[in-house]
Design an enzyme around this catalytic site. Structure first.
Site, PDB file in Angstrom:
ATOM      1  N   GLU A   1       1.053 -45.027 -74.768  1.00  0.00           N
ATOM      2  CA  GLU A   1       2.036 -45.187 -73.699  1.00  0.00           C
ATOM      3  C   GLU A   1       2.318 -46.646 -73.360  1.00  0.00           C
ATOM      4  O   GLU A   1       3.355 -46.961 -72.784  1.00  0.00           O
ATOM      5  CB  GLU A   1       1.563 -44.450 -72.449  1.00  0.00           C
ATOM      6  CG  GLU A   1       0.238 -44.952 -71.889  1.00  0.00           C
ATOM      7  CD  GLU A   1      -0.146 -44.206 -70.629  1.00  0.00           C
ATOM      8  OE1 GLU A   1       0.753 -43.940 -69.798  1.00  0.00           O
ATOM      9  OE2 GLU A   1      -1.333 -43.868 -70.472  1.00  0.00           O
TER      10      GLU A   1
ATOM     11  N   ARG B   1      -4.406 -36.485 -81.429  1.00  0.00           N
ATOM     12  CA  ARG B   1      -3.101 -36.991 -81.842  1.00  0.00           C
ATOM     13  C   ARG B   1      -2.855 -36.754 -83.333  1.00  0.00           C
ATOM     14  O   ARG B   1      -1.719 -36.820 -83.803  1.00  0.00           O
ATOM     15  CB  ARG B   1      -2.973 -38.482 -81.524  1.00  0.00           C
ATOM     16  CG  ARG B   1      -3.754 -39.380 -82.440  1.00  0.00           C
ATOM     17  CD  ARG B   1      -3.210 -40.798 -82.442  1.00  0.00           C
ATOM     18  NE  ARG B   1      -3.165 -41.364 -81.105  1.00  0.00           N
ATOM     19  CZ  ARG B   1      -2.803 -42.603 -80.844  1.00  0.00           C
ATOM     20  NH1 ARG B   1      -2.481 -43.411 -81.833  1.00  0.00           N
ATOM     21  NH2 ARG B   1      -2.782 -43.064 -79.615  1.00  0.00           N
TER      22      ARG B   1
ATOM     23  N   GLU C   1     -11.046 -43.400 -84.557  1.00  0.00           N
ATOM     24  CA  GLU C   1     -10.208 -42.406 -85.201  1.00  0.00           C
ATOM     25  C   GLU C   1      -9.025 -43.063 -85.913  1.00  0.00           C
ATOM     26  O   GLU C   1      -8.608 -42.633 -86.988  1.00  0.00           O
ATOM     27  CB  GLU C   1      -9.703 -41.392 -84.170  1.00  0.00           C
ATOM     28  CG  GLU C   1     -10.713 -40.355 -83.759  1.00  0.00           C
ATOM     29  CD  GLU C   1     -11.704 -40.872 -82.734  1.00  0.00           C
ATOM     30  OE1 GLU C   1     -11.628 -42.073 -82.378  1.00  0.00           O
ATOM     31  OE2 GLU C   1     -12.557 -40.088 -82.285  1.00  0.00           O
ATOM     32  N   ASP C   2      -8.481 -44.108 -85.277  1.00  0.00           N
ATOM     33  CA  ASP C   2      -7.378 -44.832 -85.907  1.00  0.00           C
ATOM     34  C   ASP C   2      -7.817 -45.479 -87.217  1.00  0.00           C
ATOM     35  O   ASP C   2      -7.074 -45.489 -88.205  1.00  0.00           O
ATOM     36  CB  ASP C   2      -6.848 -45.903 -84.949  1.00  0.00           C
ATOM     37  CG  ASP C   2      -6.262 -45.305 -83.680  1.00  0.00           C
ATOM     38  OD1 ASP C   2      -6.054 -44.076 -83.646  1.00  0.00           O
ATOM     39  OD2 ASP C   2      -6.029 -46.061 -82.721  1.00  0.00           O
TER      40      ASP C   2
END
Length: 719
Positions: free
Chosen positions: A554, A537, A641-642
């Protein structure tokens, strides 16, 4: 009568002259006509201690027991080689064709077994290893770095490595030094400390400390700071200037505390420093009690100066002084230069001919005062005239330069490599503006852009603002085909925003649902298949053309009003992450590690990209400034990762993220990063850049007991 007297005086004068010159000629004639004297015996052997006593004990000589001095022939060859090397430029002594095919890649020579390597040089090699430029293929290399420790080229030093020249000439990769980079902190030796390496560097670039401007080759060599052996490899200590540090003037105006050399190079300036000391706001302290045999060489001032020297603590002087004197020592550079930068003490450089560190890209006129050694006594009056606005700007710039380029060996090495890389592609190089403005040249990637207006950090300085459109990047799983109802509802809510330019769906399977199963929308909806990795992303997709990116999972469940308000808030803080799900970091004293908490709190330091706006530049920063190794250590369903993205943004901006109001907070906290995620990332960075905050932005009249018609974001409060 007067005429007779005049003639008499002239006759006496002529007689005296004749007598003087005649006697001298007679003496010389007598010496020539005398019998030939017996030939003198041979000259005494100077090494014979019985004939010539030494006036200096072995303990008094600096660095006793050194390697033998080079022969006159070797010195002449070295001077000739130096003359030839002075003409080296990137166009004449560097083969650019090696860099065109494989890009900027660095090959490090294998280390020889049994040859000692200092910790400082090991740190340099480790920084190159993690820079992302390292290659194991010498044929694909653009730049070569020696595996031999060349930091200390003082022949009197115990860390001096002999025989470097012979080893280089025997290497098939040396090629006369072409496309080579040699790191050096100490060159030359007592008594003149000339810039001698002890081997012919050929056409190699020299990254050296204490560089002399007269021998420095601009655009080819790199001037390094002189840093100590214990300088941290990563992270480093933060600068000492704190927010709201006003007024900028401190307890002392000008300070110095250091060695005084009684004789030899550098002694002139150090001996004159005592004339500045007034015992009030100008403190200049020196001591001659250093080195071996100082008792034999001390003068009448030594004891008195040392008594004053012991009254003050060096670190206390640094932290409480406005300006710090940086005089030359035996060499032009000094450790105290970096110490002053960290302490936000404006350096006053007294070292004529010193090429300041990274002078090719750094504007030292914004962070230091460069004075002439001959005008030493005028320094106090000159710095007193610096106004408070100018002084605060100088102090702030010292902190920028310290944090961006000098706080660790890793930053020093990366700055050196990036300067060389910019030389190879002038059309894609950073302008001096990027190097001298926050967040610094290392965090302004030229592969992204060379225009300041394209980066999120410079909107205020450039007098511009980001575009009024955003791209929504939705990460969706393929657990259910066709798309799940939460995903369809999210796409409809986002597409209804008047600021939405397009929607990109990152589908986690290779084959996305057919177009007929996606909802109709007023904005383009594109599907990118194959996004299986959580870090996908953050890839800099070419389809993203807007400044703002709305990153969504989502199951984010946002309404159009929430999206519009969050985007309006982001446009006021385009350099930060602005979003909804927040976390806070903390230090676990019991386990001695960093942790992350999802508990509801007034404090936050992380905003997860599961529903957040940020600038598209951070995709490039994530992918290109983080080596592949640490990305491979991540995991935990994307939460780690965030967190990494938050760390990178905080390291660049030194600012916390911004949380915005939400209609209804979710019951479940969402993905939690692994317990050791934050600790591993902080260890990789070398420090913890996250900044805590208690700020949350709400719309005007949000949840106030007034008519809904008076509120702009009316649906933000509807159930």
């Amino acid at each position: 009568m007067q005429t007779g007297t005049k003639y008499l005086l002239l006759a006496l004068l002529a007689s005296c002259l004749l007598l003087f010159f005649g006697a001298d000629r007679l003496r010389r004639a007598a010496s020539f006509s005398s019998p030939k004297a017996e030939a003198p015996g041979r000259w005494p052997r100077w090494a014979d201690g019985s004939l010539l006593q030494s006036f200096a004990g072995a303990g008094e000589l600096e660095g006793d027991g050194a390697a033998p001095s080079p022969s006159p022939k070797a010195r002449r060859a070295a001077r000739l080689g130096t003359h030839q090397r002075r003409r080296c430029r990137m166009e004449t002594c560097f083969d650019r064709s090696r860099c065109e095919q494989h890009g900027f890649k660095v090959f490090v020579y294998p280390r020889e077994a049994g040859v000692p390597v200092s910790d400082a040089y090991l740190n340099i090699l480790a920084s190159i290893e993690e820079s992302g430029y390292r290659t194991a293929d010498a044929g694909a290399a653009c730049l070569f770095v020696l595996g031999i420790d060349t930091l200390d080229r003082d022949r009197l030093s115990a860390r001096y490595v002999p025989g470097v020249g012979e080893k280089l000439r025997a290497s098939a990769l040396w090629n006369g030094g072409r496309n080579h980079l040699i790191f050096t902190l100490y060159s030359g030796t007592w008594p003149d400390y000339a810039e001698e390496l002890g081997f012919d560097s050929g056409q190699a670039m020299l990254a050296r400390a204490s560089a002399r401007a007269e021998t420095f080759r601009p655009g080819f060599d790199v001037s390094l700071p002189l840093f100590p052996a214990e300088h941290p490899r990563k992270g480093g200590e933060p600068g000492c200037l704190r927010q709201r540090a006003l007024p900028p003037r401190k307890k002392y105006l000008l300070v110095f505390k250091g060695k005084r050399y009684l004789t030899g190079i550098g002694s002139g300036t150090r001996n004159a420093l005592r004339r500045l000391h007034d015992g009030k706001d100008v403190v200049s302290l020196t001591s001659c009690r250093h080195g071996r045999g100082w008792q034999r060489r001390k003068d009448a001032r030594c004891d008195r100066d040392h008594a004053d020297y012991e009254k003050f603590d060096y670190q206390e002087l640094l932290r409480n002084s406005t300006f710090c004197l940086i005089p030359r020592g035996r060499r032009l550079g000094s450790f105290r230069f970096l110490e002053a930068l960290q302490a936000a003490c404006v350096p006053v450089v007294l070292s004529d001919g010193w090429e300041l560190p990274f002078s090719e890209v750094l504007d030292w006129g914004k962070a230091a005062v460069v004075a002439s050694e001959r005008l030493l006594l005028q320094v106090p009056s000159a710095v007193r005239r610096v106004g408070p606005e100018r002084l605060l700007a100088l102090q702030q710039q010292t902190q920028l330069l310290w944090d961006a380029y000098f706080s660790s060996v890793d930053k020093i090495v990366r700055t050196t490599l990036e300067i060389i890389r910019d030389r190879l592609s002038p059309h894609r190089s950073r302008a001096r503006f990027f190097w001298n403005a926050l967040p610094g040249g290392l965090l302004a990637l030229p592969d992204f852009s060379t225009r300041p207006g394209d980066f999120p950090f410079y909107y205020l300085q450039q007098g511009s603002s980001p575009s009024d459109k955003f791209t929504a990047l939705v990460r969706a799983s393929c657990a259910g085909v066709p798309p799940s109802p939460p995903l369809l509802g999210l796409l409809q809510a986002v597409s209804a925003s008047r600021h939405c330019a397009q929607i990109l769906v990152l589908w986690s399977c290779e084959t996305p649902p057919p177009r007929g199963q996606w909802p109709r929308s007023t904005v383009p909806v594109s599907v990118i298949p194959g996004g299986t990795e959580p870090s996908d992303r953050f890839f800099p997709y070419a389809e993203i053309r807007t400044d703002a990116v709305l990153s969504l999972d989502e199951h984010a469940g946002l309404s159009t009003s929430e999206v519009d308000f969050a985007f309006a808030a982001w446009r006021s803080f385009p350099e930060r992450i602005v979003g909804f799900p927040a976390r806070r970091h903390f230090w676990d004293a019991e386990r001695q590690r960093w942790g992350c908490s999802a508990e509801r709190s007034n404090e936050l330091s992380i905003v997860l990209p599961a529903a957040a706006f940020y600038h598209r530049y951070y995709h490039s920063l994530f992918v290109r400034s983080v080596p592949a190794g640490p990305r491979g250590l991540l995991g935990g369903g994307g939460a780690c990762e965030d967190v990494l993205l938050n760390l990178l943004v905080a390291a660049a901006t030194k600012l916390p993220p911004v949380k915005v109001a939400r209609r209804r907070e979710p019951e479940q906290p969402g993905d939690q990063p692994p317990q050791d995620c934050l600790d591993r990332l902080a260890a990789w960075l070398g420090h913890m850049p996250l900044v805590p905050s208690q700020l949350r932005l709400d719309p005007v009249l949000f949840k106030d007991p007034v008519s809904i018609l008076r509120k702009k974001y009316r649906r933000l409060e509807t159930p």
